[in-house]
Design a protein around this motif. Structure first.
Motif, mmCIF file in Angstrom:
data_model
loop_
_atom_site.group_PDB
_atom_site.id
_atom_site.type_symbol
_atom_site.label_atom_id
_atom_site.label_comp_id
_atom_site.label_asym_id
_atom_site.label_seq_id
_atom_site.Cartn_x
_atom_site.Cartn_y
_atom_site.Cartn_z
ATOM 1 N N PHE C 54 -65.271 61.485 2.220
ATOM 2 C CA PHE C 54 -66.111 61.362 1.016
ATOM 3 C C PHE C 54 -65.620 62.347 -0.043
ATOM 4 O O PHE C 54 -65.428 61.997 -1.207
ATOM 5 N N TYR C 55 -65.377 63.579 0.390
ATOM 6 C CA TYR C 55 -64.909 64.605 -0.544
ATOM 7 C C TYR C 55 -63.549 64.237 -1.132
ATOM 8 O O TYR C 55 -63.316 64.366 -2.335
ATOM 9 N N LEU C 56 -62.642 63.772 -0.270
ATOM 10 C CA LEU C 56 -61.299 63.444 -0.764
ATOM 11 C C LEU C 56 -61.347 62.281 -1.754
ATOM 12 O O LEU C 56 -60.602 62.249 -2.723
ATOM 13 N N GLN C 57 -62.274 61.353 -1.512
ATOM 14 C CA GLN C 57 -62.367 60.198 -2.405
ATOM 15 C C GLN C 57 -63.098 60.517 -3.707
ATOM 16 O O GLN C 57 -62.685 60.087 -4.783
ATOM 17 N N TYR C 58 -64.198 61.274 -3.624
ATOM 18 C CA TYR C 58 -65.064 61.454 -4.789
ATOM 19 C C TYR C 58 -65.028 62.861 -5.383
ATOM 20 O O TYR C 58 -65.719 63.139 -6.363
ATOM 21 N N ASN C 59 -64.291 63.774 -4.758
ATOM 22 C CA ASN C 59 -64.142 65.133 -5.294
ATOM 23 C C ASN C 59 -65.455 65.906 -5.360
ATOM 24 O O ASN C 59 -65.621 66.782 -6.207
ATOM 25 N N THR C 60 -66.378 65.577 -4.479
ATOM 26 C CA THR C 60 -67.622 66.333 -4.405
ATOM 27 C C THR C 60 -68.161 66.251 -2.980
ATOM 28 O O THR C 60 -67.948 65.251 -2.300
ATOM 29 N N SER C 61 -68.801 67.334 -2.524
ATOM 30 C CA SER C 61 -69.436 67.295 -1.210
ATOM 31 C C SER C 61 -70.790 66.611 -1.350
ATOM 32 O O SER C 61 -71.578 66.987 -2.204
ATOM 33 N N PRO C 62 -71.066 65.597 -0.512
ATOM 34 C CA PRO C 62 -72.307 64.851 -0.707
ATOM 35 C C PRO C 62 -73.531 65.659 -0.283
ATOM 36 O O PRO C 62 -73.513 66.316 0.747
ATOM 37 N N ALA C 63 -74.590 65.622 -1.092
ATOM 38 C CA ALA C 63 -75.882 66.156 -0.668
ATOM 39 C C ALA C 63 -76.482 65.176 0.349
ATOM 40 O O ALA C 63 -75.985 64.060 0.490
ATOM 41 N N ALA C 66 -77.270 61.409 -0.598
ATOM 42 C CA ALA C 66 -76.062 60.625 -0.854
ATOM 43 C C ALA C 66 -75.300 60.398 0.450
ATOM 44 O O ALA C 66 -74.733 59.332 0.678
ATOM 45 N N ALA C 70 -74.305 56.778 1.894
ATOM 46 C CA ALA C 70 -72.906 56.415 2.104
ATOM 47 C C ALA C 70 -72.642 56.072 3.562
ATOM 48 O O ALA C 70 -71.894 55.142 3.873
ATOM 49 N N ARG C 108 -75.330 71.253 -4.697
ATOM 50 C CA ARG C 108 -76.671 70.685 -4.678
ATOM 51 C C ARG C 108 -77.078 70.585 -3.226
ATOM 52 O O ARG C 108 -76.831 69.580 -2.580
#
Lengths: 101, 122, 110
Positions: C54-63, C66, C70, C108
Protein backbone atom coordinates in the motif's frame (compact mmCIF):
# COMPACT_ATOMS: atom_id res chain seq x y z
CA UNK A 1 -26.78 28.19 0.59
CA UNK A 2 -25.08 31.59 0.58
CA UNK A 3 -21.35 32.12 0.75
CA UNK A 4 -19.59 35.06 2.39
CA UNK A 5 -16.60 35.74 0.13
CA UNK A 6 -13.72 37.53 1.83
CA UNK A 7 -11.30 39.14 -0.65
CA UNK A 8 -8.03 39.82 1.12
CA UNK A 9 -5.56 40.15 -1.75
CA UNK A 10 -4.99 42.56 -4.60
CA UNK A 11 -5.92 41.31 -8.06
CA UNK A 12 -2.90 43.22 -9.38
CA UNK A 13 -0.70 40.51 -7.87
CA UNK A 14 -2.91 37.42 -7.56
CA UNK A 15 -5.66 35.47 -9.25
CA UNK A 16 -7.81 35.19 -6.13
CA UNK A 17 -10.41 37.80 -7.09
CA UNK A 18 -10.83 36.27 -10.53
CA UNK A 19 -11.40 32.83 -9.03
CA UNK A 20 -13.82 34.27 -6.50
CA UNK A 21 -15.90 35.95 -9.21
CA UNK A 22 -16.33 32.64 -11.01
CA UNK A 23 -17.81 31.17 -7.81
CA UNK A 24 -20.39 33.84 -6.98
CA UNK A 25 -24.09 32.95 -6.94
CA UNK A 26 -27.26 34.92 -6.32
CA UNK A 27 -27.59 36.29 -2.73
CA UNK A 28 -23.89 35.82 -1.93
CA UNK A 29 -22.03 38.49 0.04
CA UNK A 30 -18.62 39.79 -1.02
CA UNK A 31 -16.33 41.81 1.23
CA UNK A 32 -13.16 43.66 0.26
CA UNK A 33 -10.75 43.87 3.18
CA UNK A 34 -7.01 44.13 3.83
CA UNK A 35 -5.17 44.34 0.46
CA UNK A 36 -8.46 43.37 -1.19
CA UNK A 37 -9.39 47.07 -0.89
CA UNK A 38 -6.97 47.86 -3.74
CA UNK A 39 -9.31 45.98 -6.11
CA UNK A 40 -11.53 49.08 -6.21
CA UNK A 41 -9.32 50.29 -9.07
CA UNK A 42 -8.87 46.93 -10.81
CA UNK A 43 -10.62 46.18 -14.13
CA UNK A 44 -12.24 43.07 -12.56
CA UNK A 45 -14.18 45.44 -10.29
CA UNK A 46 -16.53 46.07 -13.18
CA UNK A 47 -17.53 42.39 -13.22
CA UNK A 48 -18.33 42.59 -9.52
CA UNK A 49 -20.32 45.77 -9.95
CA UNK A 50 -22.25 44.18 -12.80
CA UNK A 51 -23.38 41.51 -10.34
CA UNK A 52 -24.48 44.11 -7.78
CA UNK A 53 -28.17 43.46 -8.39
CA UNK A 54 -27.77 39.81 -7.30
CA UNK A 55 -25.16 40.14 -4.54
CA UNK A 56 -24.21 42.45 -1.70
CA UNK A 57 -20.79 44.05 -2.05
CA UNK A 58 -18.97 45.53 0.95
CA UNK A 59 -15.68 47.18 1.79
CA UNK A 60 -14.17 47.45 5.28
CA UNK A 61 -13.95 51.21 5.77
CA UNK A 62 -10.92 51.30 8.08
CA UNK A 63 -8.94 49.00 5.80
CA UNK A 64 -9.67 51.22 2.79
CA UNK A 65 -8.90 54.45 4.62
CA UNK A 66 -5.67 53.01 6.02
CA UNK A 67 -4.55 52.50 2.41
CA UNK A 68 -5.92 55.81 1.13
CA UNK A 69 -8.25 53.85 -1.11
CA UNK A 70 -11.05 56.16 -2.13
CA UNK A 71 -14.45 54.59 -2.90
CA UNK A 72 -16.60 57.77 -2.78
CA UNK A 73 -17.22 57.61 -6.54
CA UNK A 74 -19.03 54.29 -6.24
CA UNK A 75 -22.72 54.48 -5.45
CA UNK A 76 -23.85 53.15 -2.07
CA UNK A 77 -26.34 50.97 -3.90
CA UNK A 78 -23.39 49.09 -5.36
CA UNK A 79 -20.82 49.19 -2.55
CA UNK A 80 -21.50 49.45 1.19
CA UNK A 81 -18.80 50.39 3.66
CA UNK A 82 -18.83 48.38 6.89
CA UNK A 83 -16.99 48.06 10.20
CA UNK A 84 -15.23 44.92 11.44
CA UNK A 85 -18.14 44.37 13.86
CA UNK A 86 -20.54 44.32 10.93
CA UNK A 87 -18.21 41.89 9.16
CA UNK A 88 -18.47 39.51 12.13
CA UNK A 89 -22.26 39.71 11.90
CA UNK A 90 -22.03 38.76 8.21
CA UNK A 91 -20.08 35.59 9.06
CA UNK A 92 -23.12 34.46 11.06
CA UNK A 93 -25.75 35.35 8.48
CA UNK A 94 -24.17 33.28 5.67
CA UNK A 95 -24.09 29.47 5.36
CA UNK A 96 -20.34 29.32 4.77
CA UNK A 97 -17.32 31.58 4.48
CA UNK A 98 -14.49 31.41 1.95
CA UNK A 99 -11.37 33.51 2.30
CA UNK A 100 -9.73 34.33 -1.02
CA UNK A 101 -6.11 35.16 -0.29
CA UNK B 1 -27.32 13.32 -2.52
CA UNK B 2 -25.06 15.61 -0.59
CA UNK B 3 -25.81 15.97 3.11
CA UNK B 4 -25.51 19.74 3.36
CA UNK B 5 -25.25 19.69 7.10
CA UNK B 6 -21.85 18.04 7.20
CA UNK B 7 -20.52 18.24 3.69
CA UNK B 8 -17.01 19.58 3.33
CA UNK B 9 -15.39 21.03 0.20
CA UNK B 10 -11.64 21.22 -0.10
CA UNK B 11 -10.87 23.74 -2.84
CA UNK B 12 -7.42 23.40 -4.38
CA UNK B 13 -6.23 26.57 -6.11
CA UNK B 14 -2.45 26.19 -6.10
CA UNK B 15 0.03 24.22 -8.17
CA UNK B 16 1.55 21.20 -6.41
CA UNK B 17 5.20 21.74 -5.50
CA UNK B 18 6.19 25.35 -4.82
CA UNK B 19 4.05 25.57 -1.68
CA UNK B 20 2.76 22.97 0.80
CA UNK B 21 -0.87 23.93 0.08
CA UNK B 22 -1.62 20.82 -1.96
CA UNK B 23 -0.05 18.46 0.55
CA UNK B 24 -1.86 20.19 3.43
CA UNK B 25 -5.16 19.91 1.56
CA UNK B 26 -4.52 16.20 0.95
CA UNK B 27 -3.66 15.52 4.61
CA UNK B 28 -6.85 17.24 5.69
CA UNK B 29 -8.93 15.31 3.16
CA UNK B 30 -7.52 11.99 4.41
CA UNK B 31 -8.19 12.93 8.04
CA UNK B 32 -11.80 13.90 7.24
CA UNK B 33 -12.10 10.66 5.28
CA UNK B 34 -10.80 8.63 8.22
CA UNK B 35 -13.51 10.18 10.39
CA UNK B 36 -16.21 9.39 7.81
CA UNK B 37 -16.92 13.03 6.99
CA UNK B 38 -18.58 13.72 3.66
CA UNK B 39 -15.64 15.28 1.84
CA UNK B 40 -15.35 16.42 -1.78
CA UNK B 41 -12.31 17.77 -3.59
CA UNK B 42 -12.47 20.73 -5.96
CA UNK B 43 -9.70 21.77 -8.35
CA UNK B 44 -9.69 25.21 -9.96
CA UNK B 45 -7.12 27.74 -11.17
CA UNK B 46 -3.56 26.49 -10.78
CA UNK B 47 -4.94 23.70 -8.55
CA UNK B 48 -5.68 21.72 -11.73
CA UNK B 49 -1.92 21.20 -12.16
CA UNK B 50 -2.17 18.69 -9.29
CA UNK B 51 -4.07 16.34 -11.60
CA UNK B 52 -1.66 16.39 -14.54
CA UNK B 53 -0.22 12.98 -15.49
CA UNK B 54 3.44 11.92 -15.47
CA UNK B 55 4.84 14.50 -13.07
CA UNK B 56 8.22 13.67 -11.51
CA UNK B 57 8.58 15.47 -8.19
CA UNK B 58 11.65 13.32 -7.37
CA UNK B 59 13.59 15.45 -9.88
CA UNK B 60 13.23 18.36 -7.50
CA UNK B 61 13.62 16.23 -4.34
CA UNK B 62 9.95 16.60 -3.42
CA UNK B 63 7.81 13.80 -1.98
CA UNK B 64 5.27 12.56 -4.51
CA UNK B 65 2.08 13.19 -2.56
CA UNK B 66 0.09 13.06 -5.80
CA UNK B 67 0.49 9.25 -5.76
CA UNK B 68 -1.77 9.20 -2.70
CA UNK B 69 -4.70 10.56 -4.77
CA UNK B 70 -5.21 7.05 -6.16
CA UNK B 71 -6.09 5.85 -2.62
CA UNK B 72 -9.07 8.24 -2.24
CA UNK B 73 -11.55 5.36 -2.61
CA UNK B 74 -10.23 3.87 0.65
CA UNK B 75 -10.92 7.16 2.42
CA UNK B 76 -14.50 7.45 1.08
CA UNK B 77 -13.65 10.48 -1.04
CA UNK B 78 -15.96 9.93 -3.97
CA UNK B 79 -16.49 13.37 -5.46
CA UNK B 80 -13.63 15.05 -7.30
CA UNK B 81 -14.52 18.08 -9.39
CA UNK B 82 -12.42 20.03 -11.87
CA UNK B 83 -13.19 23.38 -13.50
CA UNK B 84 -13.18 23.00 -17.31
CA UNK B 85 -12.30 26.66 -17.91
CA UNK B 86 -9.19 26.33 -15.74
CA UNK B 87 -8.07 23.36 -17.88
CA UNK B 88 -8.73 25.25 -21.12
CA UNK B 89 -6.86 28.35 -20.00
CA UNK B 90 -3.79 26.20 -19.27
CA UNK B 91 -4.04 24.07 -22.43
CA UNK B 92 -4.58 20.94 -20.33
CA UNK B 93 -6.64 17.93 -21.38
CA UNK B 94 -9.01 15.97 -19.13
CA UNK B 95 -6.56 13.05 -19.05
CA UNK B 96 -5.71 12.90 -15.33
CA UNK B 97 -3.49 10.64 -13.20
CA UNK B 98 -6.57 9.43 -11.29
CA UNK B 99 -9.98 8.14 -12.42
CA UNK B 100 -13.46 9.22 -11.41
CA UNK B 101 -12.84 12.92 -11.85
CA UNK B 102 -15.83 15.02 -12.92
CA UNK B 103 -15.13 17.98 -15.19
CA UNK B 104 -17.67 20.79 -14.69
CA UNK B 105 -18.36 24.11 -16.38
CA UNK B 106 -17.58 27.20 -14.33
CA UNK B 107 -21.20 27.67 -13.31
CA UNK B 108 -21.74 23.97 -12.44
CA UNK B 109 -18.53 24.11 -10.41
CA UNK B 110 -19.77 27.14 -8.48
CA UNK B 111 -23.13 25.47 -7.78
CA UNK B 112 -21.47 22.29 -6.43
CA UNK B 113 -19.28 24.45 -4.19
CA UNK B 114 -22.33 26.30 -2.88
CA UNK B 115 -23.93 22.95 -1.98
CA UNK B 116 -21.26 22.34 0.70
CA UNK B 117 -21.61 23.47 4.27
CA UNK B 118 -17.90 24.03 4.86
CA UNK B 119 -15.43 25.26 2.23
CA UNK B 120 -11.71 25.19 2.87
CA UNK B 121 -9.48 26.78 0.27
CA UNK B 122 -5.83 25.94 -0.32
CA UNK C 1 18.11 3.95 18.16
CA UNK C 2 20.48 1.82 16.09
CA UNK C 3 19.82 -1.78 15.07
CA UNK C 4 22.70 -4.02 14.09
CA UNK C 5 21.89 -6.34 11.20
CA UNK C 6 24.56 -8.47 9.45
CA UNK C 7 27.21 -6.23 11.00
CA UNK C 8 25.54 -3.17 9.49
CA UNK C 9 24.06 -0.36 11.51
CA UNK C 10 20.44 0.42 10.67
CA UNK C 11 18.96 3.70 11.89
CA UNK C 12 15.54 3.83 13.56
CA UNK C 13 13.61 6.52 15.39
CA UNK C 14 12.99 6.47 19.15
CA UNK C 15 10.06 4.07 18.80
CA UNK C 16 11.97 1.68 16.55
CA UNK C 17 10.58 2.68 13.13
CA UNK C 18 13.14 2.42 10.32
CA UNK C 19 14.46 5.78 9.15
CA UNK C 20 14.89 4.50 5.59
CA UNK C 21 12.07 2.23 4.38
CA UNK C 22 14.26 0.95 1.53
CA UNK C 23 16.52 -0.91 4.00
CA UNK C 24 13.67 -3.23 4.97
CA UNK C 25 13.59 -6.99 4.50
CA UNK C 26 11.80 -9.83 6.30
CA UNK C 27 14.73 -10.71 8.56
CA UNK C 28 14.98 -7.11 9.67
CA UNK C 29 11.24 -7.12 10.36
CA UNK C 30 11.76 -10.20 12.57
CA UNK C 31 14.56 -8.43 14.40
CA UNK C 32 12.41 -5.36 15.09
CA UNK C 33 9.57 -7.62 16.28
CA UNK C 34 11.96 -9.56 18.56
CA UNK C 35 13.02 -6.28 20.19
CA UNK C 36 9.34 -5.75 21.00
CA UNK C 37 9.04 -9.40 22.14
CA UNK C 38 6.38 -9.78 19.49
CA UNK C 39 5.98 -12.97 17.45
CA UNK C 40 5.08 -12.72 13.78
CA UNK C 41 2.79 -15.43 12.38
CA UNK C 42 1.74 -15.92 8.77
CA UNK C 43 -1.40 -13.87 9.45
CA UNK C 44 0.80 -11.00 10.61
CA UNK C 45 3.00 -11.31 7.53
CA UNK C 46 -0.01 -11.07 5.27
CA UNK C 47 -0.92 -7.71 6.79
CA UNK C 48 2.70 -6.50 6.89
CA UNK C 49 3.20 -7.23 3.19
CA UNK C 50 -0.13 -5.64 2.40
CA UNK C 51 0.66 -2.45 4.31
CA UNK C 52 4.06 -2.26 2.64
CA UNK C 53 2.64 -2.63 -0.85
CA UNK C 54 0.00 0.00 0.00
CA UNK C 55 2.80 2.38 0.95
CA UNK C 56 4.82 1.63 -2.17
CA UNK C 57 1.79 2.20 -4.37
CA UNK C 58 0.24 5.25 -2.68
CA UNK C 59 3.21 6.84 -0.87
CA UNK C 60 1.38 6.96 2.44
CA UNK C 61 0.93 4.61 5.39
CA UNK C 62 -2.76 3.74 5.65
CA UNK C 63 -4.69 4.70 8.79
CA UNK C 64 -6.87 1.94 10.21
CA UNK C 65 -10.06 2.77 8.34
CA UNK C 66 -8.33 3.00 4.97
CA UNK C 67 -6.41 -0.20 5.79
CA UNK C 68 -9.58 -2.20 6.46
CA UNK C 69 -11.23 -0.84 3.31
CA UNK C 70 -8.23 -1.67 1.15
CA UNK C 71 -7.90 -5.15 2.71
CA UNK C 72 -11.55 -5.82 2.05
CA UNK C 73 -10.94 -5.17 -1.64
CA UNK C 74 -7.97 -7.57 -1.59
CA UNK C 75 -8.88 -10.39 0.86
CA UNK C 76 -12.64 -10.09 1.33
CA UNK C 77 -14.87 -9.35 4.28
CA UNK C 78 -13.52 -11.64 7.05
CA UNK C 79 -10.00 -10.22 7.19
CA UNK C 80 -11.14 -6.67 6.67
CA UNK C 81 -12.58 -5.98 10.11
CA UNK C 82 -10.77 -3.77 12.56
CA UNK C 83 -11.51 -6.47 15.17
CA UNK C 84 -9.48 -9.01 13.20
CA UNK C 85 -6.63 -6.53 12.76
CA UNK C 86 -6.61 -5.46 16.40
CA UNK C 87 -6.46 -9.12 17.46
CA UNK C 88 -3.29 -9.48 15.39
CA UNK C 89 -1.81 -6.12 16.38
CA UNK C 90 -3.14 -5.18 19.83
CA UNK C 91 -1.26 -1.88 19.96
CA UNK C 92 -3.06 -0.67 16.84
CA UNK C 93 -2.76 -2.29 13.41
CA UNK C 94 -1.79 0.84 11.50
CA UNK C 95 0.84 1.74 14.06
CA UNK C 96 2.29 -1.75 14.58
CA UNK C 97 2.07 -3.22 11.09
CA UNK C 98 3.78 -0.19 9.56
CA UNK C 99 6.60 -0.58 12.05
CA UNK C 100 7.32 -4.18 11.06
CA UNK C 101 6.82 -3.26 7.40
CA UNK C 102 9.68 -0.77 7.75
CA UNK C 103 7.49 2.26 7.08
CA UNK C 104 7.17 5.62 8.79
CA UNK C 105 4.60 5.72 11.57
CA UNK C 106 1.35 6.95 10.04
CA UNK C 107 0.85 10.64 10.77
CA UNK C 108 -2.88 10.10 10.98
CA UNK C 109 -2.69 7.46 13.64
CA UNK C 110 -6.12 5.91 13.89
Amino acid sequence: MTILHLIRSSAFSSNDLKQCISNIEHYDNVVLLDDGCYNINHPLMKQLQDKSSMINLYIVKDHAQARAVNFDDISKEVLNSITMTELVALTFSNDSVVTWQ
Amino acid sequence: MINKKQSIAILNSTAPFASTNGKDALDLALIFGSYEQNTSLFFQGDGVYQLVKKQSPDKISTKDYLKTFAAFEFYDIKHIYVCAASLDQRALSDDFHIDNVTVLTTSEFSKELHARKIILRF
Amino acid sequence: MILTYLGEKIGTDKQGYLLDFKQWNEELADLIAQNDQFELTSAHWEVIHFVRSFYLQYNTSPAIRALTKAMKAEFGEEKASSRYLYRLFPEGPAKQATKYAGLPKPARCI
